[in-house]
Write a protein that holds these residues in place. Structure first.
Motif, PDB file in Angstrom:
ATOM      1  N   ALA A 140       0.803  -1.225   0.000  1.00  0.00           N
ATOM      2  CA  ALA A 140       0.000   0.000   0.000  1.00  0.00           C
ATOM      3  C   ALA A 140       0.836   1.275   0.000  1.00  0.00           C
ATOM      4  O   ALA A 140       0.298   2.358  -0.244  1.00  0.00           O
ATOM      5  CB  ALA A 140      -0.953   0.004   1.194  1.00  0.00           C
ATOM      6  N   HIS A 180      -5.080  -9.015  -2.584  1.00  0.00           N
ATOM      7  CA  HIS A 180      -5.936  -9.013  -1.406  1.00  0.00           C
ATOM      8  C   HIS A 180      -7.364  -8.572  -1.682  1.00  0.00           C
ATOM      9  O   HIS A 180      -8.162  -8.453  -0.747  1.00  0.00           O
ATOM     10  CB  HIS A 180      -5.316  -8.138  -0.313  1.00  0.00           C
ATOM     11  CG  HIS A 180      -5.029  -6.739  -0.734  1.00  0.00           C
ATOM     12  ND1 HIS A 180      -3.976  -6.407  -1.562  1.00  0.00           N
ATOM     13  CD2 HIS A 180      -5.641  -5.559  -0.435  1.00  0.00           C
ATOM     14  CE1 HIS A 180      -3.960  -5.100  -1.746  1.00  0.00           C
ATOM     15  NE2 HIS A 180      -4.967  -4.565  -1.081  1.00  0.00           N
ATOM     16  N   SER A 181      -7.705  -8.341  -2.927  1.00  0.00           N
ATOM     17  CA  SER A 181      -9.096  -8.094  -3.306  1.00  0.00           C
ATOM     18  C   SER A 181      -9.320  -8.679  -4.688  1.00  0.00           C
ATOM     19  O   SER A 181      -8.377  -8.906  -5.449  1.00  0.00           O
ATOM     20  CB  SER A 181      -9.429  -6.596  -3.312  1.00  0.00           C
ATOM     21  OG  SER A 181      -9.173  -6.012  -4.582  1.00  0.00           O
ATOM     22  N   HIS A 184      -8.074  -6.220  -7.389  1.00  0.00           N
ATOM     23  CA  HIS A 184      -6.614  -6.186  -7.485  1.00  0.00           C
ATOM     24  C   HIS A 184      -6.091  -7.441  -8.175  1.00  0.00           C
ATOM     25  O   HIS A 184      -5.146  -7.379  -8.960  1.00  0.00           O
ATOM     26  CB  HIS A 184      -5.989  -6.074  -6.093  1.00  0.00           C
ATOM     27  CG  HIS A 184      -6.192  -4.747  -5.433  1.00  0.00           C
ATOM     28  ND1 HIS A 184      -6.057  -3.554  -6.110  1.00  0.00           N
ATOM     29  CD2 HIS A 184      -6.493  -4.424  -4.141  1.00  0.00           C
ATOM     30  CE1 HIS A 184      -6.288  -2.557  -5.280  1.00  0.00           C
ATOM     31  NE2 HIS A 184      -6.550  -3.049  -4.082  1.00  0.00           N
ATOM     32  N   ASN A 214      -9.163  -5.859   4.201  1.00  0.00           N
ATOM     33  CA  ASN A 214      -7.903  -5.309   3.653  1.00  0.00           C
ATOM     34  C   ASN A 214      -8.108  -4.525   2.359  1.00  0.00           C
ATOM     35  O   ASN A 214      -7.143  -3.989   1.807  1.00  0.00           O
ATOM     36  CB  ASN A 214      -6.859  -6.403   3.438  1.00  0.00           C
ATOM     37  CG  ASN A 214      -6.313  -6.955   4.744  1.00  0.00           C
ATOM     38  OD1 ASN A 214      -6.427  -6.308   5.784  1.00  0.00           O
ATOM     39  ND2 ASN A 214      -5.716  -8.134   4.703  1.00  0.00           N
ATOM     40  N   ALA A 215      -9.331  -4.458   1.864  1.00  0.00           N
ATOM     41  CA  ALA A 215      -9.630  -3.652   0.670  1.00  0.00           C
ATOM     42  C   ALA A 215     -11.077  -3.198   0.757  1.00  0.00           C
ATOM     43  O   ALA A 215     -11.932  -3.604  -0.041  1.00  0.00           O
ATOM     44  CB  ALA A 215      -9.386  -4.456  -0.598  1.00  0.00           C
ATOM     45  N   HIS A 218     -13.356  -2.270  -2.148  1.00  0.00           N
ATOM     46  CA  HIS A 218     -13.869  -3.297  -3.053  1.00  0.00           C
ATOM     47  C   HIS A 218     -14.871  -4.219  -2.364  1.00  0.00           C
ATOM     48  O   HIS A 218     -15.164  -5.310  -2.865  1.00  0.00           O
ATOM     49  CB  HIS A 218     -12.706  -4.119  -3.637  1.00  0.00           C
ATOM     50  CG  HIS A 218     -11.772  -3.299  -4.483  1.00  0.00           C
ATOM     51  ND1 HIS A 218     -10.468  -3.663  -4.753  1.00  0.00           N
ATOM     52  CD2 HIS A 218     -11.959  -2.098  -5.100  1.00  0.00           C
ATOM     53  CE1 HIS A 218      -9.893  -2.742  -5.505  1.00  0.00           C
ATOM     54  NE2 HIS A 218     -10.788  -1.791  -5.736  1.00  0.00           N
TER      55      HIS A 218
END
Length: 342
Positions: A140, A180-181, A184, A214-215, A218
């Protein structure tokens, strides 16, 4: 009873290692996992094989006799090998030049291991699994730049794997940077742009994609979503699977209760629950169909085997033979619902 014989049904060995060790519970030996897998049986159906985590202490990739010994053990138990987890965490796809070189070298070693098993007649299918070996917080700090670096490393790893006739599958887990999404992950796969890369779906881990862990940008399900609302859960799963199914070349059947969990040195990720967990939010047999069937409901037949992942189960659960019988029963139901005869 269904006569489907595909996809083949596999157990996994890495749950005996991941999250275990000095800072947690003892590692479960490979031979113990092999014996319990071979002993599992449901209405005359047994496991067809094992997916292998090429991790110490189960395996030492520099031991030239390792695959020969393993092949003999598998054949003795009427099992085959399938997908292999490359031990890429000594490096990082987002790290220094040396770390990235180590990452690619571990992919090479996993491919060599897999080729030897193919040559010995005990690995008829399967892929090599990878992740970015990079944390979300570090990623990030420079999302665009770091995703580009990871894609470059993955391209190099793909080129190495292609030389062995292997495909690489990226693990869909919320603790890996750039992966993590669901959005992504699609972006990364498109950026890698190699014919031998795809996605590994895990019903537990990828369910957390719908919740935006973590996202949050999304997130699909609202923060206060009622996970007992099956229509809402199914709608969210459909969005994720429609995006990632075209990339999916490896698949883990699993259960999740909508929570995150970490153990030992493993970061928090989607909690794997037992197949019979009353708190599980997934209808395993039904929801597997989102991955195994296309948007028209037709079977994709994109892979020849499916695998159960019970990563970070407590040792007392993993040392109970009934656990593996219940898991096999869940896999059989998936194959009955979404399998085929060949």
């Amino acid at each position: 009873m269904s006569q489907n014989n595909f996809p083949k049904l596999h157990n996994a060995t890495w749950p005996g290692i991941v999250g275990k060790g000095a800072d947690s519970e003892p590692v479960i030996p490979f031979d113990t996992l092999l014996a319990m897998t071979a002993a599992a049986e449901v209405d005359g159906v047994k496991f067809d094989g094992l997916d292998l985590g090429l991790l110490d202490p189960h395996f030492k990739l520099d031991d030239s006799d390792e695959t020969k010994v393993l092949a003999e053990k598998l054949q003795k138990n009427n099992l085959v090998a399938g997908s292999l987890v490359a031990p890429i965490w000594a490096g990082s796809a987002m790290g220094t030049a040396d770390q990235r070189a180590t990452f690619v070298d571990m992919v090479r070693k996993a491919c060599e291991f897999g080729k030897k098993l193919r040559d010995q007649g005990v690995r008829p299918y399967g892929v090599i699994r990878i992740d970015s070996a990079a944390g979300v917080e570090d990623w990030a700090k420079d999302p665009a730049g770091n995703t580009k670096i990871i894609a470059e490393t993955f391209r190099e790893a793909c080129d190495v794997a292609a030389g062995y006739g292997e495909k690489l599958a990226t693990e869909g887990e919320i603790c890996w940077g750039a992966m993590h999404s669901w959005k992504h992950m699609v972006e990364l796969l498109e950026m890698v742009d190699r014919p031998n890369i795809g996605f590994q779906a895990d019903m537990s881990h990828t369910f957390l994609y719908t919740m935006g862990y973590n996202a949050p940008e999304h997130r699909i399900l609202p923060k206060d979503a009622d996970l007992n609302d099956r229509e809402a859960v199914k709608a969210a799963l459909k969005i994720v699977t429609d995006a990632l199914r075209p990339w999916t070349i490896d698949f883990h059947v699993a259960q999740n209760d909508g929570s995150v969990f970490g153990q030992g040195s493993h970061d928090k990720t989607g909690r794997h629950c037992q197949a019979t967990d009353p708190n599980g939010v997934l209808d395993i047999a039904h929801d597997a169909g989102y991955w195994l069937r296309d948007e028209k409901g037709e079977l994709t037949k994109a892979f020849k085997h499916i695998c159960w992942d019970g990563c970070m189960f407590p040792n007392d659960v993993m040392n109970n033979q009934q656990t593996w019988n219940d898991i096999l029963a869940a896999l059989v139901k998936v194959r009955n619902a979404h399998g085929w005869k060949a």
